[in-house]
Write an enzyme that holds these catalytic residues in place. Structure first.
Site, PDB file in Angstrom:
ATOM      1  N   MET A 106       0.949  -1.328   0.041  1.00  0.00           N
ATOM      2  CA  MET A 106       0.032   0.111  -0.049  1.00  0.00           C
ATOM      3  C   MET A 106       0.940   1.218  -0.003  1.00  0.00           C
ATOM      4  SD  MET A 106      -3.451  -1.024   1.958  1.00  0.00           S
ATOM      5  CE  MET A 106      -2.963  -0.785   3.699  1.00  0.00           C
ATOM      6  N   LEU A 138       6.717   3.304   1.231  1.00  0.00           N
ATOM      7  CA  LEU A 138       7.665   2.141   1.422  1.00  0.00           C
ATOM      8  C   LEU A 138       8.733   2.414   2.515  1.00  0.00           C
ATOM      9  CD1 LEU A 138       7.909   1.296  -2.461  1.00  0.00           C
ATOM     10  CD2 LEU A 138       6.373   0.374  -0.836  1.00  0.00           C
ATOM     11  N   HIS A 175       9.145  -3.352   3.326  1.00  0.00           N
ATOM     12  CA  HIS A 175       8.785  -3.587   1.918  1.00  0.00           C
ATOM     13  C   HIS A 175       9.942  -3.996   1.142  1.00  0.00           C
ATOM     14  CE1 HIS A 175       5.405  -0.633   3.267  1.00  0.00           C
ATOM     15  NE2 HIS A 175       4.862  -1.577   2.748  1.00  0.00           N
ATOM     16  N   LYS A 221       4.999  -9.587   9.544  1.00  0.00           N
ATOM     17  CA  LYS A 221       4.286  -8.861  10.429  1.00  0.00           C
ATOM     18  C   LYS A 221       2.928  -8.945  10.339  1.00  0.00           C
ATOM     19  CE  LYS A 221       3.038  -4.889  10.834  1.00  0.00           C
ATOM     20  NZ  LYS A 221       2.389  -3.739  10.502  1.00  0.00           N
ATOM     21  N   ASP A 222       2.603  -9.275   9.165  1.00  0.00           N
ATOM     22  CA  ASP A 222       1.167  -9.262   9.028  1.00  0.00           C
ATOM     23  C   ASP A 222       0.950 -10.822   8.922  1.00  0.00           C
ATOM     24  OD1 ASP A 222      -0.069  -6.264   8.600  1.00  0.00           O
ATOM     25  OD2 ASP A 222       1.717  -6.505   7.177  1.00  0.00           O
ATOM     26  N   SER A 241       6.446  -0.172   9.991  1.00  0.00           N
ATOM     27  CA  SER A 241       5.081  -0.173   9.440  1.00  0.00           C
ATOM     28  C   SER A 241       4.886   1.380   8.942  1.00  0.00           C
ATOM     29  CB  SER A 241       4.191  -0.379  10.577  1.00  0.00           C
ATOM     30  OG  SER A 241       2.828   0.108  10.239  1.00  0.00           O
ATOM     31  N   SER A 242       4.037   1.442   7.913  1.00  0.00           N
ATOM     32  CA  SER A 242       3.772   2.844   7.372  1.00  0.00           C
ATOM     33  C   SER A 242       2.966   3.793   8.372  1.00  0.00           C
ATOM     34  CB  SER A 242       2.911   2.360   6.051  1.00  0.00           C
ATOM     35  OG  SER A 242       3.432   1.618   5.172  1.00  0.00           O
TER      36      SER A 242
HETATM   37  P1  AMP Z   1       1.420  -2.748   3.472  1.00  0.00           P
HETATM   38  O1  AMP Z   1       2.023  -1.765   2.362  1.00  0.00           O
HETATM   39  O2  AMP Z   1       1.595  -2.520   5.035  1.00  0.00           O
HETATM   40  O3  AMP Z   1       0.100  -3.622   3.002  1.00  0.00           O
HETATM   41  O4  AMP Z   1       2.514  -4.279   3.379  1.00  0.00           O
HETATM   42  C1  AMP Z   1       2.779  -4.837   2.355  1.00  0.00           C
HETATM   43  C2  AMP Z   1       3.516  -5.844   2.497  1.00  0.00           C
HETATM   44  O5  AMP Z   1       4.798  -5.693   3.159  1.00  0.00           O
HETATM   45  C3  AMP Z   1       3.070  -7.066   3.041  1.00  0.00           C
HETATM   46  O6  AMP Z   1       3.191  -8.309   2.862  1.00  0.00           O
HETATM   47  C4  AMP Z   1       3.358  -6.770   4.701  1.00  0.00           C
HETATM   48  O7  AMP Z   1       3.461  -8.134   5.389  1.00  0.00           O
HETATM   49  C5  AMP Z   1       4.869  -6.310   4.432  1.00  0.00           C
HETATM   50  N1  AMP Z   1       5.338  -5.666   5.600  1.00  0.00           N
HETATM   51  C6  AMP Z   1       5.160  -4.543   6.167  1.00  0.00           C
HETATM   52  N2  AMP Z   1       5.853  -4.102   7.159  1.00  0.00           N
HETATM   53  C7  AMP Z   1       6.829  -5.140   6.975  1.00  0.00           C
HETATM   54  C8  AMP Z   1       8.042  -5.485   7.892  1.00  0.00           C
HETATM   55  N3  AMP Z   1       8.399  -4.428   9.004  1.00  0.00           N
HETATM   56  N4  AMP Z   1       8.974  -6.306   7.879  1.00  0.00           N
HETATM   57  C9  AMP Z   1       8.658  -7.137   6.680  1.00  0.00           C
HETATM   58  N5  AMP Z   1       7.690  -7.071   6.014  1.00  0.00           N
HETATM   59  C10 AMP Z   1       6.510  -6.016   6.318  1.00  0.00           C
END
Ligand code: AMP
Length: 283
Positions: free
Chosen positions: A34, A37, A41, A153-154, A189-190
């Site tokens: 999302m 970054l 990511h 993380k998720d 985390s974003s």
């Molecule tokens: P998001 O942009 O939050 O939807 O995350 C996109 C992808 O990045 C998802 O697969 C998340 O699990 C992964 N992600 C987010 N934060 C982390 C992190 N701290 N370490 C590893 N992967 C992450």
């Protein structure tokens, strides 16, 4: 080589990029995001690049996975910064679809993964995983990856997506990568961008609480209630934190456990001010 990264907005253009790659035998490694970054990511992007001929990242803040009272409008966005990071990571294509093209007038098909969504985030965020599963399936059909990369993380999200991939015979391998943390332990985390100075200073307590459970587990504690209590105690020492849940679950099904016999995931959701953060560790 600079300047050869494609920025693709239209679904048909993305599909022709992918068809072309596949017909020349190039496997696509795909990282759905999302945006906004960070190193979490980028660790997925690096792994995708290492294992596949082509790397595609999508940046799409998916309205379908946000509840009506959640932070869709406020979700942090930085397209320029994101594209720079993708360029330096030598991503081949960034897919940035438009909401109206992803969900045109009349859109009415959804994917409901029934298993593993009646616990943890599934209860607190009704409809969230339906939104996630639906958009991930759409993105898989558009990007046609050989492998898709997700962060641990998720954790619950990885279980839901793996289940969907198996149940619907998706032609992509789902790869799960470790959580990337800030030096003080806070999971990247974003949403960390929402934290004020004092909130940011308090946030690493979440990881300290998880480490406390790990320590108890290492000392032989196998009662899920005792492990969860250990987490809640540490979180309770930080007045800015409001714990939503601390749950010990089966790593495959996410069924709540009473005793940890063959490993488990300990997952936490907590609020700091208006920001809701999640984290977990494997025991
Ligand atoms: P998001 O942009 O939050 O939807 O995350 C996109 C992808 O990045 C998802 O697969 C998340 O699990 C992964 N992600 C987010 N934060 C982390 C992190 N701290 N370490 C590893 N992967 C992450």
């Amino acid at each position: 080589m600079k300047g050869c990264m494609k920025i693709i907005k239209s679904i048909s253009e993305m599909q022709s990029f992918s068809r072309k790659a596949r017909s020349s035998g190039d496997a696509i490694g795909f990282v759905p995001t999302m945006g906004y970054l960070h190193e979490g990511h980028m660790s997925l992007a690096r792994e995708a690049r290492a294992k596949n001929a082509k790397t595609v990242i999508s940046i799409f803040v998916n309205p379908a996975q946000f509840g009506p009272s959640e932070d869709f409008a406020a979700y942090p966005r930085d397209m320029e910064g994101d594209l720079e990071k993708c360029e330096s990571a030598r991503v081949d294509a960034v897919f940035v679809p438009d909401v109206r093209e992803m969900y045109p007038e009349g859109f009415s098909t959804h994917v409901d993964v029934v298993a593993a969504t009646d616990v943890m985030e599934g209860i607190r965020r009704p409809g969230h995983f339906r939104g996630v599963a639906t958009v991930v399936l759409k993105l898989f059909n558009i990007v046609m990856p050989a492998r898709a990369y997700f962060g641990r993380k998720d954790y619950q999200q990885t279980v839901v997506i793996r289940r969907m991939a198996r149940d619907l015979n998706l032609d992509a391998e789902v790869v799960v990568m470790p959580t990337v943390r800030e030096p003080d332990g806070l999971a990247m985390s974003s949403r960390n961008a929402y934290l004020s100075g004092p909130e940011r200073a308090a946030a690493p307590v979440i990881y300290r609480a998880l480490l406390e459970a790990e320590k108890l587990y290492g000392g032989g504690e196998r009662s899920a209630a005792a492990l969860a209590l250990g987490v809640r105690k540490v979180l309770g020492e930080e007045p800015m934190i409001e714990t939503e849940y601390a749950e010990v679950s089966d790593t495959e099904t996410l069924a709540p456990l009473k005793q940890v016999t063959a490993g488990a995931v300990l997952a936490v959701a907590a609020r700091i001010g208006k920001t809701r953060l999640i984290d977990n560790i494997l025991l």
